[in-house]
Scaffold this motif. Structure first.
Motif, PDB file in Angstrom:
ATOM      1  N   ILE A  96     -41.586  67.829-113.661  1.00  0.00           N
ATOM      2  CA  ILE A  96     -40.705  66.767-113.160  1.00  0.00           C
ATOM      3  C   ILE A  96     -41.071  65.420-113.783  1.00  0.00           C
ATOM      4  CG2 ILE A  96     -40.080  65.425-111.099  1.00  0.00           C
ATOM      5  CD1 ILE A  96     -40.371  68.083-109.506  1.00  0.00           C
ATOM      6  N   PHE A  97     -42.348  65.068-113.760  1.00  0.00           N
ATOM      7  CA  PHE A  97     -42.793  63.771-114.287  1.00  0.00           C
ATOM      8  C   PHE A  97     -42.517  63.659-115.788  1.00  0.00           C
ATOM      9  CE2 PHE A  97     -45.850  61.540-111.235  1.00  0.00           C
ATOM     10  CZ  PHE A  97     -45.280  62.129-110.106  1.00  0.00           C
ATOM     11  N   CYS A  98     -42.917  64.691-116.529  1.00  0.00           N
ATOM     12  CA  CYS A  98     -42.749  64.627-117.990  1.00  0.00           C
ATOM     13  C   CYS A  98     -41.281  64.686-118.391  1.00  0.00           C
ATOM     14  CB  CYS A  98     -43.530  65.764-118.658  1.00  0.00           C
ATOM     15  SG  CYS A  98     -45.323  65.578-118.552  1.00  0.00           S
ATOM     16  N   THR A  99     -40.500  65.519-117.706  1.00  0.00           N
ATOM     17  CA  THR A  99     -39.068  65.602-117.996  1.00  0.00           C
ATOM     18  C   THR A  99     -38.398  64.250-117.777  1.00  0.00           C
ATOM     19  OG1 THR A  99     -38.936  67.948-117.430  1.00  0.00           O
ATOM     20  CG2 THR A  99     -36.887  66.700-117.358  1.00  0.00           C
ATOM     21  N   ALA A 100     -38.720  63.621-116.663  1.00  0.00           N
ATOM     22  CA  ALA A 100     -38.122  62.312-116.350  1.00  0.00           C
ATOM     23  C   ALA A 100     -38.453  61.284-117.433  1.00  0.00           C
ATOM     24  CB  ALA A 100     -38.621  61.838-114.986  1.00  0.00           C
ATOM     25  N   ALA A 101     -39.699  61.271-117.876  1.00  0.00           N
ATOM     26  CA  ALA A 101     -40.123  60.287-118.888  1.00  0.00           C
ATOM     27  C   ALA A 101     -39.414  60.512-120.219  1.00  0.00           C
ATOM     28  CB  ALA A 101     -41.640  60.363-119.078  1.00  0.00           C
ATOM     29  N   PHE A 102     -39.403  61.756-120.685  1.00  0.00           N
ATOM     30  CA  PHE A 102     -38.796  62.033-121.992  1.00  0.00           C
ATOM     31  C   PHE A 102     -37.267  61.953-121.933  1.00  0.00           C
ATOM     32  CE2 PHE A 102     -42.877  64.480-122.582  1.00  0.00           C
ATOM     33  CZ  PHE A 102     -43.420  63.571-123.475  1.00  0.00           C
ATOM     34  N   ALA A 103     -36.686  62.352-120.809  1.00  0.00           N
ATOM     35  CA  ALA A 103     -35.230  62.242-120.657  1.00  0.00           C
ATOM     36  C   ALA A 103     -34.806  60.773-120.669  1.00  0.00           C
ATOM     37  CB  ALA A 103     -34.775  62.923-119.368  1.00  0.00           C
ATOM     38  N   LEU A 104     -35.600  59.921-120.035  1.00  0.00           N
ATOM     39  CA  LEU A 104     -35.296  58.484-120.021  1.00  0.00           C
ATOM     40  C   LEU A 104     -35.336  57.914-121.437  1.00  0.00           C
ATOM     41  CD1 LEU A 104     -34.766  55.899-118.415  1.00  0.00           C
ATOM     42  CD2 LEU A 104     -37.237  55.637-118.134  1.00  0.00           C
ATOM     43  N   LEU A 105     -36.336  58.319-122.219  1.00  0.00           N
ATOM     44  CA  LEU A 105     -36.414  57.859-123.610  1.00  0.00           C
ATOM     45  C   LEU A 105     -35.202  58.336-124.408  1.00  0.00           C
ATOM     46  CD1 LEU A 105     -40.205  58.433-124.424  1.00  0.00           C
ATOM     47  CD2 LEU A 105     -39.031  56.250-124.143  1.00  0.00           C
ATOM     48  N   ALA A 106     -34.763  59.586-124.139  1.00  0.00           N
ATOM     49  CA  ALA A 106     -33.594  60.128-124.842  1.00  0.00           C
ATOM     50  C   ALA A 106     -32.328  59.360-124.470  1.00  0.00           C
ATOM     51  CB  ALA A 106     -33.434  61.612-124.517  1.00  0.00           C
ATOM     52  N   LEU A 107     -32.216  58.983-123.202  1.00  0.00           N
ATOM     53  CA  LEU A 107     -31.057  58.193-122.767  1.00  0.00           C
ATOM     54  C   LEU A 107     -31.055  56.813-123.426  1.00  0.00           C
ATOM     55  CD1 LEU A 107     -30.961  59.045-118.939  1.00  0.00           C
ATOM     56  CD2 LEU A 107     -29.229  59.657-120.648  1.00  0.00           C
ATOM     57  N   LEU A 108     -32.254  56.250-123.588  1.00  0.00           N
ATOM     58  CA  LEU A 108     -32.360  54.909-124.174  1.00  0.00           C
ATOM     59  C   LEU A 108     -31.933  54.875-125.639  1.00  0.00           C
ATOM     60  CD1 LEU A 108     -35.715  53.650-122.589  1.00  0.00           C
ATOM     61  CD2 LEU A 108     -33.383  52.940-122.016  1.00  0.00           C
ATOM     62  N   ILE A 109     -32.015  56.026-126.322  1.00  0.00           N
ATOM     63  CA  ILE A 109     -31.577  56.041-127.724  1.00  0.00           C
ATOM     64  C   ILE A 109     -30.122  56.506-127.850  1.00  0.00           C
ATOM     65  CG2 ILE A 109     -33.911  56.392-128.591  1.00  0.00           C
ATOM     66  CD1 ILE A 109     -33.221  59.332-129.072  1.00  0.00           C
ATOM     67  N   GLY A 110     -29.448  56.634-126.681  1.00  0.00           N
ATOM     68  CA  GLY A 110     -28.010  56.853-126.705  1.00  0.00           C
ATOM     69  C   GLY A 110     -27.527  58.284-126.566  1.00  0.00           C
ATOM     70  N   LEU A 111     -28.374  59.208-126.166  1.00  0.00           N
ATOM     71  CA  LEU A 111     -27.936  60.594-126.001  1.00  0.00           C
ATOM     72  C   LEU A 111     -27.292  60.792-124.636  1.00  0.00           C
ATOM     73  CD1 LEU A 111     -31.007  62.472-127.532  1.00  0.00           C
ATOM     74  CD2 LEU A 111     -28.791  62.086-128.601  1.00  0.00           C
ATOM     75  N   GLU A 112     -26.420  61.790-124.545  1.00  0.00           N
ATOM     76  CA  GLU A 112     -25.765  62.102-123.269  1.00  0.00           C
ATOM     77  C   GLU A 112     -26.777  62.692-122.301  1.00  0.00           C
ATOM     78  OE1 GLU A 112     -22.417  64.574-123.933  1.00  0.00           O
ATOM     79  OE2 GLU A 112     -21.399  63.145-125.246  1.00  0.00           O
ATOM     80  N   ILE A 113     -26.447  62.602-121.001  1.00  0.00           N
ATOM     81  CA  ILE A 113     -27.431  62.946-119.973  1.00  0.00           C
ATOM     82  C   ILE A 113     -27.836  64.414-120.008  1.00  0.00           C
ATOM     83  CG2 ILE A 113     -25.661  63.353-118.202  1.00  0.00           C
ATOM     84  CD1 ILE A 113     -27.755  62.116-116.198  1.00  0.00           C
ATOM     85  N   ASP A 114     -26.881  65.337-120.273  1.00  0.00           N
ATOM     86  CA  ASP A 114     -27.247  66.752-120.283  1.00  0.00           C
ATOM     87  C   ASP A 114     -28.178  67.070-121.452  1.00  0.00           C
ATOM     88  OD1 ASP A 114     -25.211  66.233-122.053  1.00  0.00           O
ATOM     89  OD2 ASP A 114     -24.176  68.144-121.754  1.00  0.00           O
ATOM     90  N   ILE A 115     -27.899  66.462-122.624  1.00  0.00           N
ATOM     91  CA  ILE A 115     -28.775  66.652-123.788  1.00  0.00           C
ATOM     92  C   ILE A 115     -30.128  65.999-123.529  1.00  0.00           C
ATOM     93  CG2 ILE A 115     -29.097  66.144-126.235  1.00  0.00           C
ATOM     94  CD1 ILE A 115     -26.971  68.243-125.709  1.00  0.00           C
ATOM     95  N   ALA A 116     -30.129  64.837-122.881  1.00  0.00           N
ATOM     96  CA  ALA A 116     -31.381  64.127-122.579  1.00  0.00           C
ATOM     97  C   ALA A 116     -32.265  64.965-121.661  1.00  0.00           C
ATOM     98  CB  ALA A 116     -31.078  62.778-121.932  1.00  0.00           C
ATOM     99  N   ILE A 117     -31.653  65.607-120.664  1.00  0.00           N
ATOM    100  CA  ILE A 117     -32.423  66.443-119.732  1.00  0.00           C
ATOM    101  C   ILE A 117     -33.028  67.634-120.474  1.00  0.00           C
ATOM    102  CG2 ILE A 117     -32.262  67.997-117.745  1.00  0.00           C
ATOM    103  CD1 ILE A 117     -30.183  66.038-116.586  1.00  0.00           C
ATOM    104  N   ILE A 118     -32.227  68.260-121.342  1.00  0.00           N
ATOM    105  CA  ILE A 118     -32.730  69.412-122.105  1.00  0.00           C
ATOM    106  C   ILE A 118     -33.893  69.002-123.001  1.00  0.00           C
ATOM    107  CG2 ILE A 118     -32.140  71.018-123.967  1.00  0.00           C
ATOM    108  CD1 ILE A 118     -29.358  71.216-122.657  1.00  0.00           C
ATOM    109  N   ILE A 119     -33.757  67.853-123.664  1.00  0.00           N
ATOM    110  CA  ILE A 119     -34.848  67.354-124.506  1.00  0.00           C
ATOM    111  C   ILE A 119     -36.078  67.033-123.649  1.00  0.00           C
ATOM    112  CG2 ILE A 119     -35.587  65.402-125.940  1.00  0.00           C
ATOM    113  CD1 ILE A 119     -32.733  65.342-127.065  1.00  0.00           C
ATOM    114  N   GLY A 120     -35.830  66.437-122.485  1.00  0.00           N
ATOM    115  CA  GLY A 120     -36.937  66.107-121.577  1.00  0.00           C
ATOM    116  C   GLY A 120     -37.719  67.328-121.144  1.00  0.00           C
ATOM    117  N   VAL A 121     -36.998  68.369-120.711  1.00  0.00           N
ATOM    118  CA  VAL A 121     -37.670  69.605-120.279  1.00  0.00           C
ATOM    119  C   VAL A 121     -38.390  70.254-121.451  1.00  0.00           C
ATOM    120  CG1 VAL A 121     -37.367  71.906-119.292  1.00  0.00           C
ATOM    121  CG2 VAL A 121     -36.001  70.002-118.431  1.00  0.00           C
ATOM    122  N   THR A 122     -37.739  70.267-122.603  1.00  0.00           N
ATOM    123  CA  THR A 122     -38.334  70.906-123.789  1.00  0.00           C
ATOM    124  C   THR A 122     -39.648  70.246-124.177  1.00  0.00           C
ATOM    125  OG1 THR A 122     -36.120  71.463-124.608  1.00  0.00           O
ATOM    126  CG2 THR A 122     -37.935  71.576-126.188  1.00  0.00           C
TER     127      THR A 122
END
Length: 563
Positions: A96-122
């Motif tokens: 949960i913690f790591c996904t949230a951090a990496f997903a937030l970074l992905a959102l900040l560079i302009g990715l859509e939320i579903d892709i950001a979540i997948i990148i975060g979990v990955t």
């Protein structure tokens, strides 16, 4: 010629795989790094000795299938129960913690939320292959740090299975919304999990019993391959994933008495095919991008590791893990996962990220794997420095921190003391170790055991650690002189305490009996098992649970010898 076209890629893959192992082993590097570099050299972005086609992709997918099968072999229900707190607590919070951090970074560079979540979990996942190799190299498979790290990896592997299912569904333009996909996948996976348990208990176990009577290991190999491929095919038909089927196949076999034999027989296939997988990943890396973007790749790899170290450390401390153990675990789990290579290479992610960004991310994950052994070695030095500093402070004051809640006191934290601590940890029984030998103290500290420096016969120390709060004292070495000093003091001051001592032979047994102590003759393998089981009986753990724990410890030790 068609047969030659199929065989030639396999021959090249075998050749470079052997060469990779031959080069990396003497350098004490993970073979994974060699495979990735070899793939870059022979792939279309290198010397183009081999092209990515159906054959190479199929072999790569089989590698992931056998990796998940091996994970499933270690995922017995008993193992799940032993590690339930770490799996459900540490594992889930870390994701949960790591996904949230990496997903937030992905959102900040302009990715859509579903892709950001997948990148975060990955990116929240860690490499089972790399961690297992490091722990094996350090002969550190069953200490508290390893137990917790392994539990987190099990939880991550389960998450990865669902992540693969989710990303596969994104490639289908007619797929349902994200929530529906996850819910339906979870329902099908749960059904498959229950069916796998029933098949394992009522079909596979009786079948393997019949085969065992034939005393032919080759049949076991063939049956194991059949179970893996058949179960993978079944889950593929159900539109789950081949990897989930492989995981369930391993779990089915893990519940049988023949797990270790099958694991031994299947290991060569797993290692070979997993090597093909990593070589195939290397083939997808663009050497030109790595050469031109190497600064960015190194930056992302280091940033990935630093974020994970910080967050995993925070989660561990939140769950009251000692600082030294939390630090060691955070470094051990800081790299990216082999699943990132699979997920970032999928069409849906390639489209969302773009080929160059995907290649940079894959390269950064590979870079984090390269850096992990170095980071672990540095982390071990830091842990040893902190433990040594702690030792000097305790030596100076001749006391250790209070342990009012310690139900057991373990005197001597060598191999036997650590085994006893493992048993107590498995059932949530609090303990405190005492060690007077410097090297033994440092080793136990860096492995995550709760241990303080001191001489157990020192009366001031006995008051400080609150012996009166403990139920049992365990002396893990048969030093008659120390026992002769300690026994009368304990009996006088704390008459309700049980005083146990591990002995080597019947002569020692009689000597310690005369002191009014309870000697335990060590006869089982591995060392310390008899003492640990006796201690567990002191705390009301029934004989059936003791037997199962003992069998699991022997199984883990056997795995370490085989590997």
């Amino acid at each position: 010629m068609e047969a030659l076209d199929t065989l030639l890629p396999i021959i090249i893959l075998l050749f470079v795989g052997i060469l990779s192992i031959g080069v990396t082993r003497p350098l004490r590097m993970s073979p994974i790094i060699g495979y990735l570099i070899a793939g870059m050299i022979i792939g279309t972005h290198g010397f183009a000795w081999i092209e990515e086609d159906h054959t190479t992709h199929f072999l790569a997918e089989l590698g992931v299938v056998f990796l998940l099968f091996d994970i499933g072999l270690h995922f017995s229900l008993a193992h799940l129960w032993d590690a339930r707190k770490d799996i459900l607590g540490f594992g889930s919070l870390q994701i949960i913690f790591c996904t949230a951090a990496f997903a937030l970074l992905a959102l900040l560079i302009g990715l859509e939320i579903d892709i950001a979540i997948i990148i975060g979990v990955t990116l929240a996942l860690s490499s089972t292959a790399v961690v297992a190799q490091i722990l094996s190299d350090q002969n550190q498979q069953h200490c508290p740090i390893t137990v917790s790290a392994t539990a987190v990896l099990i939880f991550q592997d389960i998450c990865a299975i669902f992540l693969l299912i989710l990303v596969h569904s994104m490639d289908d333009p007619n797929s349902s919304p994200l929530g529906s996909v996850i819910g339906f996948a979870a329902l099908k996976a749960l059904t498959a999990f229950i069916v796998a348990i029933l098949i394992g208990r009522y079909l596979i176990t009786p079948l393997l019993k019949i085969i065992a009577k034939l005393k032919d290991n080759e049949i076991f190999t063939a049956v194991a391959l059949l179970i893996v491929l058949a179960t993978s095919t079944a889950t593929g038909v159900l539109e789950l994933s081949l990897t989930l089927g492989a995981f369930l196949a391993g779990m089915i076999i893990s519940e049988t008495p023949y797990r270790h034999l099958i694991q031994t027989e299947i290991n060569p296939f797993r290692g070979l095919l997993l090597g093909f997988f990593f070589i195939n990943v290397g083939m997808s890396l663009d050497a030109q991008i790595i050469l031109t973007q190497w600064g960015k790749i190194i930056y992302i790899a280091i940033l990935l590791m630093l974020i994970k170290i910080a967050l995993i450390y925070a989660v561990a401390r939140l769950l009251r893990t000692p600082a030294n153990s939390a630090f060691s675990m955070s470094i051990l789990l800081a790299q990216g996962s082999e699943f990132a290579f699979v997920i970032f290479a999928m069409p849906a992610l390639q489209v969302a990220l773009g080929g160059e960004k995907a290649s940079i991310l894959i390269s950064a994950v590979a870079g984090s794997m390269v850096l992990t052994p170095l980071a672990v070695a540095l982390g071990k030095k830091i842990s040893e420095y902190q433990a040594n500093k702690h030792w000097k402070e305790e030596q100076k004051h001749q006391s250790i921190e209070e342990s009012k809640d310690a139900s057991a006191i373990i005197i001597g934290m060598g191999a036997i003391g650590q085994r006893v601590a493992d048993g107590l940890n498995s059932y949530g029984i609090s303990y405190r170790g005492i060690e007077v030998d410097h090297d033994c103290f440092i080793e136990a500290c860096t492995k995550g055991y709760l241990v303080g420096f001191g001489d157990a016969t020192d009366l001031r120390l006995m008051e400080m650690i609150k012996f009166a709060q403990a139920k049992t004292i365990i002396i893990t070495f048969s030093d008659y002189k120390i026992a002769k000093e300690l026994a009368p003091i304990v009996k006088q001051r704390y008459p309700n305490l049980s005083l146990l001592v591990s002995v080597k032979n019947n002569v020692e047994r009689e000597q310690f009996l005369a002191l009014g102590m309870h000697p335990i003759l060590e006869q089982s393998f591995p060392r310390g098992l008899d003492t640990a089981v006796r201690v567990l009986s002191q705390y009301g753990i029934d004989k059936e649970q003791q037997k199962k724990w003992m069998q699991r410890q022997q199984a883990y030790q056997f795995e370490g010898i085989v590997e």
